[in-house]
Design a protein around this motif. Structure first.
Motif: not given
Ligand code: FES
Lengths: 122, 502
Positions: A79-84, A95, A74-77, A97
């Protein structure tokens, strides 16, 4: 599943060998629920997100990218980056997060793109 | 437009439940309107007041020390949340993602595996801000996170970072977080700021009385960190994270000297910018906000957006308004003040009341008066220079600045052509993290001037599981407005088609 010649640079492993421990609890877990991450029981604080639970558990990644197989956390926590993205109860690309933990929830880390049609958890 | 407009589900639909969305919802509901509030998070408060209700109830020692570390600005949201919860006219729908907003007041939502449309007579976008994307070498490695992410983990996960921690970037949030961590017994190895003393000096001429309080607060944070022996530098440049499978070290240049530090967690922050995904896809005009180096929707003071769509698509009783940090970065106080203004404007549009009161408008101006000072004191740093060819720009599709530059040079000289060719902006994040960099690269390579170009936003702006689409509810196909395909050249002769049938 999406194996190409360029991957994997980082071998997917279903074990939860911990990465470097980046987060620790402010207080011992009370009011905990148990979910399964890649088949292994992991405790989580009721009301927290799946992403927080994975970071506490110290997993080295929650997904390997579909393009190069690189590990991501996870990068942004928010809901924006979709890394999670993880698979939750058989549905891929959720997602972590934005999803709250639930007792008995089945979480699987993703290796590349998830299969589009068939849930891999019965 | 259709003749048989369907009955709206509510007078007003508000997207987002942070300070501005809550303030607007309360104002509208107390005036007798029915309001639907859609929000991604599980509880009201937005990011600033994230998980506040639960944390206030936590009487444990750890809970109390967390509240103390998060400070009075966090607790300040309690009152508004309570009033929001008390309004029976507010239909609050948490954990709900918005993937489409149409100019006729139709809003597409996703909650778990349920997906549908709701319709409001008026729509207010209060979806907030995001942290400025900061492409630098290694920013995709596990162990690199944003300051906002770490703060969210504190507030809602009761997790604190451990190991060797480096904070890098600029902005009030970076310093605030460093202080909160220190209060919780976490000592960062370094707080590396990209801003310089000269920025602070230049900022002084923008200082207004309201800013003085912030200045004192900020100096207090810096003083405490210094007392605690936290190493700090200013003028940090050329940040890079290194490691095989996660961050192992960070490198940067200060005063012309390259330095490397071992590191487990690199926390980055380069200020916050309005989230423009929804306005862009809804066809609202964006403008470039120079001082904040970001896009923002072009709006009137009461939040009315300007549509870029042809009049037959945007004319109608519903208009889209934008409020809070989604409209202009201003922080919680400005957001609450503007939420009230926007609500009063909506009430006037619904034939209740005379529009925003002078007092409400003044409150917005007052809260925003500190921004020029903050913008000047903390200019974008990590994202200031365009990334090197080897640096990833599009995290989802793993495209580097070099990949994009090569395609631009070979003729893909507008944003949508570039997206179509490279998939930049087509991954799950739909361009949230790459669009601004792609646009800057394009402008740099083509030596174009003017407002940075954007990808054309198309619904769904957030992925929807296939199984959920199958259960789509709430759309009356004949009653919906037409969708445009004008950006698809092959459809030039047929520029509109009916919305999907049942
Ligand atoms: S950590 Fe960025 S969308 Fe979930």
């Amino acid at each position: 599943m999406n194996e190409s010649l360029t991957r994997p640079a980082f071998a997917y492993s279903s074990g939860l060998q911990p990465g470097p421990k980046m987060f620790s609890d402010l207080a011992p877990l009370t009011d905990a629920v148990t979910l399964s991450v890649d088949g292994q029981p992991v405790r989580a604080r009721a009301g927290e997100t799946v992403a927080a639970c994975l970071l506490r558990a110290g997993v080295p990644y929650n997904r390997l990218t579909p393009v190069s197989g690189a590990p991501r956390l996870p990068y942004c926590m928010i809901g924006h980056c979709f890394e999670c993205l993880v698979e939750i109860d058989g549905i891929g690309n959720r997602q972590a997060c934005l999803t709250l933990v639930r007792d008995g929830m089945k979480v699987r880390r993703q290796d590349g793109a998830p299969p589009a049609l068939e849930p891999s958890v019965p | 437009m259709s003749i048989n407009a369907p009955l709206p589900d509510a007078d007003v639909i508000i997207v987002g439940c942070g300070p501005s969305g809550m303030a607007a919802a309360v104002e509208l509901a107390e005036a007798g309107c029915s309001v639907i509030v859609l929000d991604m998070q599980p509880t009201p408060g937005g990011q600033i007041f994230r998980n506040l209700e639960a944390n206030l109830c936590d009487t444990s020692l750890a809970g109390q020390s967390l509240l103390a570390a998060l400070g009075p600005a966090y607790r300040a949201g309690a009152d508004l949340i309570q009033r929001f919860r008390a309004c029976s006219r507010i239909d609050y729908r948490p954990q709900t993602t918005v993937w489409e907003v149409r100019p006729d007041g139709t809003v597409g939502w996703l909650q778990g595996m349920n997906v549908g449309y709701v319709r409001g007579r008026q729509v207010l976008l209060a979806h907030g801000a995001m942290e400025r994307p900061v492409p630098f070498p290694g920013w995709t490695l596990p162990g690199v996170m944003t300051a906002g992410a770490v703060q969210t983990l504190l507030k809602a996960g009761h997790l604190k970072p451990s190991g060797r921690i480096v904070l890098a970037g600029t902005g009030p949030l970076l310093l605030l977080l460093a202080n909160q961590l220190h209060q919780l017994g976490v000592k960062p190895a370094l707080v590396g700021r990209t801003d310089r003393l000269s920025d602070s000096v230049r900022a002084m001429r923008h200082l207004r009385p309201g800013g003085l309080v912030l200045l004192v607060k900020g100096l207090g944070w810096l003083g405490r960190l210094k007392l605690a022996g936290v190493k700090s530098v200013t003028g940090l440049e050329n940040l890079a994270a290194d490691g095989a499978q996660s961050v192992e070290s960070v490198s940067f240049t200060v005063g012309g000297k390259r330095q490397t530090l071992p590191c487990d967690l690199l926390i980055v922050h380069d200020g916050i910018v309005p989230a423009i995904d929804i306005p862009n896809a809804a066809g609202l005009r964006l403008q470039w906000d120079g001082p904040n180096a970001s896009w923002r929707p072009a709006t009137t003071p009461d939040g009315l957006g300007a549509s870029t769509l042809p009049p037959e698509m945007s004319a109608g009783p519903c208009v889209l308004r934008v409020t809070g940090d989604a409209r202009k970065i201003g922080g919680a106080d400005a957001a609450m003040a503007h939420g009230r203004v926007a609500a009063q404007a909506i009430l006037a549009a619904l034939d209740h009341g005379a529009g925003p009161s002078a007092e409400a408008l003044r409150a917005v101006d007052k809260a925003l008066s500190v921004r020029p000072f903050l913008d000047a004191a903390f200019p974008p740093g990590l994202a200031q220079d365009l990334p090197d060819d080897d640096t990833i720009v599009c995290r989802c599709e793993e495209l580097t600045a070099g990949d994009l530059r090569a395609k631009i040079r070979s003729g893909f000289r507008n944003m949508d052509a570039l997206r179509g060719e490279t998939r930049c902006g087509m991954g799950p994040c739909q361009g949230r993290n790459c669009m601004v960099t792609a646009a800057r690269l394009l402008q740099d390579e083509t030596r174009a001037a003017g407002c940075l170009p954007t990808f054309r936003g198309r619904p769904p702006i957030r992925p929807i599981p296939l199984g959920a689409v199958a259960r789509l509810s709430g759309l009356a196909p004949r009653a919906t407005i037409r969708l445009t395909l004008e950006d698809k050249p092959e459809n030039a002769s047929e520029d509109t088609v009916d919305a999907p049938a049942e």
